[in-house]
Design a protein around this motif. Structure first.
Motif, mmCIF file in Angstrom:
data_model
loop_
_atom_site.group_PDB
_atom_site.id
_atom_site.type_symbol
_atom_site.label_atom_id
_atom_site.label_comp_id
_atom_site.label_asym_id
_atom_site.label_seq_id
_atom_site.Cartn_x
_atom_site.Cartn_y
_atom_site.Cartn_z
ATOM 1 N N ILE A 169 -84.541 -39.721 103.299
ATOM 2 C CA ILE A 169 -83.295 -38.941 103.225
ATOM 3 C C ILE A 169 -83.394 -37.699 104.099
ATOM 4 O O ILE A 169 -84.426 -37.012 104.107
ATOM 5 N N VAL A 170 -82.336 -37.457 104.856
ATOM 6 C CA VAL A 170 -82.232 -36.198 105.597
ATOM 7 C C VAL A 170 -81.080 -35.423 104.955
ATOM 8 O O VAL A 170 -79.994 -35.977 104.760
ATOM 9 N N ALA A 171 -81.339 -34.185 104.575
ATOM 10 C CA ALA A 171 -80.294 -33.365 103.952
ATOM 11 C C ALA A 171 -80.118 -32.110 104.791
ATOM 12 O O ALA A 171 -81.098 -31.457 105.155
ATOM 13 N N THR A 172 -78.856 -31.798 105.113
ATOM 14 C CA THR A 172 -78.595 -30.652 105.992
ATOM 15 C C THR A 172 -77.760 -29.604 105.281
ATOM 16 O O THR A 172 -77.118 -29.892 104.283
ATOM 17 N N ASP A 173 -77.763 -28.434 105.841
ATOM 18 C CA ASP A 173 -76.763 -27.419 105.462
ATOM 19 C C ASP A 173 -76.674 -26.408 106.595
ATOM 20 O O ASP A 173 -77.624 -26.233 107.364
ATOM 21 N N ILE A 174 -75.535 -25.737 106.670
ATOM 22 C CA ILE A 174 -75.360 -24.671 107.669
ATOM 23 C C ILE A 174 -75.889 -23.357 107.092
ATOM 24 O O ILE A 174 -76.131 -22.403 107.813
ATOM 25 N N SER A 175 -76.072 -23.326 105.754
ATOM 26 C CA SER A 175 -76.514 -22.095 105.090
ATOM 27 C C SER A 175 -78.019 -22.135 104.840
ATOM 28 O O SER A 175 -78.526 -23.048 104.183
ATOM 29 N N ASN A 176 -78.719 -21.110 105.361
ATOM 30 C CA ASN A 176 -80.173 -21.053 105.133
ATOM 31 C C ASN A 176 -80.498 -20.811 103.667
ATOM 32 O O ASN A 176 -81.506 -21.286 103.163
ATOM 33 N N ARG A 177 -79.629 -20.071 103.010
ATOM 34 C CA ARG A 177 -79.850 -19.806 101.580
ATOM 35 C C ARG A 177 -79.799 -21.126 100.794
ATOM 36 O O ARG A 177 -80.626 -21.369 99.919
ATOM 37 N N ALA A 178 -78.814 -21.965 101.142
ATOM 38 C CA ALA A 178 -78.721 -23.272 100.480
ATOM 39 C C ALA A 178 -79.987 -24.087 100.770
ATOM 40 O O ALA A 178 -80.564 -24.702 99.857
ATOM 41 N N LEU A 179 -80.441 -24.060 102.006
ATOM 42 C CA LEU A 179 -81.633 -24.862 102.349
ATOM 43 C C LEU A 179 -82.869 -24.362 101.592
ATOM 44 O O LEU A 179 -83.679 -25.165 101.121
ATOM 45 N N ASP A 180 -83.007 -23.040 101.442
ATOM 46 C CA ASP A 180 -84.142 -22.487 100.679
ATOM 47 C C ASP A 180 -84.057 -22.958 99.226
ATOM 48 O O ASP A 180 -85.064 -23.313 98.605
#
Ligand code: SAM
Ligand code: GLN
Length: 269
Positions: A129-140
Motif C-alpha cells: 500500500i502507498v498512502a499519500t497526503d499533501i499535509s506533513n502533519r497528517a503524514l506524521d
C-alpha cells in the motif's frame, strides 16, 4: 473525586454518569475508582480541567483525547488532522464487497491519520500500500498509527499533491477526498469549521473539483482492470454523472447504510 465529578456535570450540563464517562476517558482511568474516594493529585486535576475547558469551547473530543475508534482500530489522532467519519468505516466494507480481484498494489490519496490504509492493509494481507497526503502533519500522524499496527513494511507514506510524486501503477486507488461543495462549507457544524483542516474538506464547486482531477489523472496510474473507489457527497452525484457521461466512462454510485449515494466505483477497462 465526587466533588470533581459533580463540578464536571455542572460545567458541561451533563448527567452524573456522563460526567463520570468523560472523566474516565480524559483521565484514562476506570470509572469504579471514582467510588473508592480516590483524590486526584493537583497536577492531574489541573490537566483534567484544561481538557474540559477545550471541550467546553467546542474542540472535538477526539482532539482532546487524541484517540479515535475507526472500525476495530483504536488510532492516534493529532489535532488539525481530519477525524475519520462513520461513512468511511462503511466505505471499507463496500470496497471489500465490490472489488472483485484481490488488489496487490493499493494507492490511498489523502490518508489523513492513516485509517483507510490500515483497514485495507488488514483486509488485503498481501497487498503493498502507498498512502499519500499533501499535509506533513497528517503524514506524521499516519506514520505513528502505521507503526503501532506493525505495518511499516507494507504501507509506504509519500508526501504528494495528488499524483505528483507517484510513478507506479496500482490495482486499486482509493480516496476519501475533500468533497464538501465550497458554498456549503459555512453550513458545516461549528466544531468542524473551527477545528478541522479546511484543505481536507473543501471540494470546490459542486464538491467535485478534486474528484474530477483524481479520476482524470488516476486512469494512467491504474493497471488494466484496476478500480478507483471514492467517497463523495450525495449532492455531487448529478454533476459527477455528467462528468462521467462526457468521458464515456462507466461508473457505479453506491449507497451508504442510510440509503444515501455516498460512494463511486469506476474501472479501467
Ligand atoms: N483518509 C482520511 C480519512 O478518511 O479519514 C482523511 C480524509 S480527508 C477528508 C482528505 C485528506 O486529503 C486530508 O488529509 C488532506 O490533507 C488530504 N489532501 C487534500 N488535498 C490533497 C492533495 N492535493 N493531495 C493529496 N492529499 C490531499
Ligand atoms: N463528511 C465530512 C464532513 O461532512 C467531509 C468529508 C470530506 O470532505 N471528505 O465533515
Amino acid at each position: 473525586m465526587k466533588r470533581v465529578i459533580a463540578k464536571i456535570a455542572q460545567e458541561l450540563g451533563v448527567k452524573r454518569d456522563e460526567a463520570e464517562l468523560i472523566a474516565a476517558t480524559l483521565l484514562e482511568r476506570p470509572r469504579f475508582e471514582f467510588y473508592l474516594n480516590h483524590k486526584l493529585c493537583p497536577e492531574n486535576e489541573l490537566r483534567l480541567w484544561l481538557k474540559l475547558i477545550l471541550l467546553k469551547n467546542g474542540v472535538p473530543i477526539e482532539y482532546v483525547t487524541k484517540r479515535i475508534q475507526f472500525r476495530e482500530y483504536n488510532l492516534v489522532i493529532y489535532p488539525g488532522v481530519f477525524i475519520p467519519r462513520l461513512e468511511t468505516e462503511y466505505f471499507i466494507e463496500l470496497i471489500n464487497q465490490r472489488v472483485e480481484l484481490k488488489p496487490q498494489r493499493i494507492l490511498e490519496i489523502g490518508t489523513g491519520c492513516g485509517a483507510i490504509a490500515i483497514a485495507l492493509a488488514r483486509i488485503y494481507k498481501h497487498a503493498e500500500i502507498v498512502a499519500t497526503d499533501i499535509s506533513n502533519r497528517a503524514l506524521d500522524n499516519a506514520r505513528i498509527n502505521i507503526e503501532r499496527f506493525g505495518l511499516k513494511t507494507r504501507v509506504e507514506l509519500i508526501h504528494s499533491d495528488l499524483f505528483e510524486n507517484i510513478d507506479t501503477r496500482f490495482d486499486l486507488i482509493v480516496s476519501n477526498p475533500p468533497y464538501v461543495p465550497s458554498n456549503r462549507l459555512f453550513s458545516l457544524p461549528k466544531s468542524v469549521r473551527d477545528f478541522e483542516p479546511l484543505r481536507a474538506i473543501n471540494g470546490g464547486k459542486d464538491g467535485t473539483v478534486f474528484i474530477q482531477s483524481l479520476v482524470e489523472q488516476g486512469m494512467s496510474y491504474l493497471n488494466s482492470n484496476g478500480t478507483i473507489a471514492l467517497e463523495i457527497d450525495e449532492l455531487s452525484v448529478n454533476p459527477l454523472k455528467t462528468f462521467f457521461r462526457k468521458r464515456k466512462q462507466t461508473v457505479s454510485f453506491v449507497q451508504d447504510q442510510f440509503g444515501r449515494y455516498r460512494y463511486l466505483f469506476t474501472k479501467k477497462g
